[in-house]
Enzyme design. Structure first.
Site, PDB file in Angstrom:
ATOM      1  N   ASP A  11     -34.149 -24.198  41.251  1.00 38.46           N
ATOM      2  CA  ASP A  11     -35.259 -23.633  40.479  1.00 38.46           C
ATOM      3  C   ASP A  11     -35.680 -22.329  41.154  1.00 38.46           C
ATOM      4  OD1 ASP A  11     -37.294 -23.225  38.713  1.00 38.46           O
ATOM      5  OD2 ASP A  11     -38.386 -25.061  39.165  1.00 38.46           O
ATOM      6  N   ASP A 105     -33.952 -19.950  34.604  1.00 38.44           N
ATOM      7  CA  ASP A 105     -34.152 -19.992  36.052  1.00 38.44           C
ATOM      8  C   ASP A 105     -33.953 -21.369  36.658  1.00 38.44           C
ATOM      9  OD1 ASP A 105     -36.365 -21.110  34.814  1.00 38.44           O
ATOM     10  OD2 ASP A 105     -37.786 -20.370  36.301  1.00 38.44           O
ATOM     11  N   GLU A 106     -33.292 -22.251  35.948  1.00 40.06           N
ATOM     12  CA  GLU A 106     -33.221 -23.639  36.416  1.00 40.06           C
ATOM     13  C   GLU A 106     -31.901 -24.277  35.968  1.00 40.06           C
ATOM     14  OE1 GLU A 106     -36.068 -27.635  36.026  1.00 40.06           O
ATOM     15  OE2 GLU A 106     -36.452 -25.854  34.804  1.00 40.06           O
TER      16      GLU A 106
END
Length: 498
Positions: A11, A105-106
């Site tokens: 993350d 983003d993960e």
């Protein structure tokens, strides 16, 4: 459940805000808030400096401004973030063939699939190498969680923030989960959380104490049994490299409620065209058209119509959305509109829509007309004047009188004398620019007339020097497109009024 912590969850830390800080030296170490800047905007991401003031994601922007009035408030630049995300995903793909992206983003990574890790020591080493590679290539930081299941790996990455790595040894899951809120578990949203709270259950330990039978009574057989297993730390979900797309949708929130029925219909048409562009870009077509209307009193209505076959025809989607709108009472005003397509396939049943094609060719007013360029911002506030130039597209504008450029705060620009910079703000015929580059010091501020011919929009500069990026030729500038929006937090600088 695995016997070794070989499922990795990455993350990125405060991703949107961190990217803006990396791009603009003057914003580093300062509170930065990214989101919709209109009266009804919400916070997408807040930097860690802004979080100290109590600002968090999904907070109304008006509340954030009260908590942190001196922060830099920026409009999201999804094209920029997406290009950084692609760099990160390539690094993950080099670690394992099984990468499951959850958002820009993960992502989850299965370290066993490539033999990158088989025990705690090798998993930790793989995680540390990944974090170092991300920092070197993007200049940003990410937090990593390692565990024997996806659920626990995600919990671990959250506890490792910011810029950390945490390994949860298999067998210790119950000890970790016990004191955590039930909202930690996948599938427990506000409604389920409130239902459990009314039953006296707020933590994972209390879920276990309640027992499976009680959870089934409260939530139903499927959800109750699943939740009980997860509270015990059991999660057998595999890392899935490709997930089927279920729907494509777009929606806009308006700064001022829309009352005019014609304006509402035109907005629905525009949203339908944007939705079809995204549908085609994904290589899909769909059978079910969905209209979402949020009224002045926050009540939200959803209407849908299922066609005889899948389509990606803008006329068909537009007309279906308009039919759905006819059945919605918009008296009192509309604050949000959305259009979506579900029931997706990768083929189109063209013959079912031959009539629509004929209509398109027959010159019906508005048919086939391209709507405004999709700016990539999910709930872009509309209803007022544009704040800056639209994204570059391939269309042409109707001839008309010359227009003065409108500068968006955070927009990348170049001046023939002063070089590259970004817009800090504009108004009353003036635009203020800070001239600085990602690898340089805090830059100076100068002010110009908005029509200054020496000031032009430009592309972003690399966050990391090309020579520092593995595999990139020395002259490469392979970093994302950039456009941010800074608040009234300018340092003193040189001012010029040409």
């Amino acid at each position: 459940m695995r016997s070794a912590p070989t499922i990795l969850h990455l993350d990125m830390d405060a991703f949107f805000a961190a990217a803006e800080q990396a791009a603009k030296p003057s914003l580093r170490g300062k509170p930065v808030i990214v989101g919709g800047l209109g009266p009804r905007g919400v916070v997408a991401t807040a930097s860690y400096e802004a979080r100290r003031f109590g600002v968090h994601s999904a907070m109304p922007m008006s509340q954030a401004r009260r908590l942190a009035p001196n922060a830099a408030y920026l409009v999201p630049r999804f094209a920029f973030y997406r290009s950084i995300s692609e760099q990160v995903m390539r690094l993950l793909g080099a670690v394992s063939p099984l990468v499951e992206p959850l958002s820009l983003d993960e992502a989850f990574v299965d370290l066993e699939a490539s033999g990158a890790a088989g025990d705690t020591a090798s998993a930790r080493a793989a995680g540390e190498r990944l974090r170092a590679d991300i920092a070197r290539v993007t200049g940003l930081t990410g937090s990593v969680g390692l565990a024997g299941s996806k659920m626990i790996a995600k919990v671990a990455s959250e506890r490792a923030k910011p810029d950390g790595l945490l390994v949860i040894e298999p067998g210790t899951e119950r000890e970790l989960l016990g004191p955590l809120s039930v909202r930690t578990l996948p599938g427990v949203g506000p409604a389920t959380g409130e239902q459990l709270r009314r039953g006296g259950i707020t933590t994972c330990a209390e879920l276990v104490e309640a027992g499976e039978d009680e959870l089934v009574r409260l939530l139903g057989r499927a959800q109750g049994a699943s939740l009980y297993r997860m509270a015990l730390g059991h999660d057998d979900r595999p890392v899935v490299a490709e997930r089927d797309m279920k729907s494509v949708s777009v929606e806009d929130t308006f700064d001022i409620d829309l009352h005019d029925r014609l304006r509402i219909r035109l907005e629905v048409e525009r949203l339908a065209d944007r939705c079809v562009r995204r549908l085609r870009a994904s290589g899909h077509s769909g059978r079910t058209i969905v209209l979402k209307v949020r009224r002045y009193d926050f009540s939200t209505l959803t209407r849908s119509e299922t066609l005889r076959g899948p389509t990606d025809d803008p006329v068909v989607v537009r007309e279906a959305a308009e039919r759905l709108l006819e059945g919605v009472d918009t008296t009192g005003g509309v604050r949000l509109l959305g259009v979506g397509v579900s029931g997706l396939t990768d083929w189109t049943q063209e013959d079912l829509f031959a009539q629509a094609a004929e209509v398109l060719g027959g010159g019906v007013p508005g048919a086939g007309a391209a709507g405004p360029a999709d700016d990539g911002v999910g709930e872009a506030a509309r209803g007022g004047p544009a704040e800056g130039p639209a994204e570059t597209g391939t269309g042409t504008e109707a001839p008309g009188p010359p227009t003065v450029p409108l500068w968006s705060p955070g927009q990348d620009v170049t001046h023939t004398t002063h070089g590259p910079g970004w817009v800090q703000g504009s108004g009353v015929g003036r635009v203020t620019v800070r001239f600085e580059v990602p690898q340089g010091p805090v830059g100076r501020v100068r002010t110009f007339r908005v029509e200054d011919p020496e000031l032009t929009p430009s592309g972003p500069l690399p966050l990391v020097a090309a020579d520092d990026q593995p595999g990139a030729p020395p002259s490469s500038a392979a970093v994302p497109e950039e456009r941010s929006e800074a608040g009234p937090d300018a340092d003193e600088g040189e001012t010029s009024m040409p």
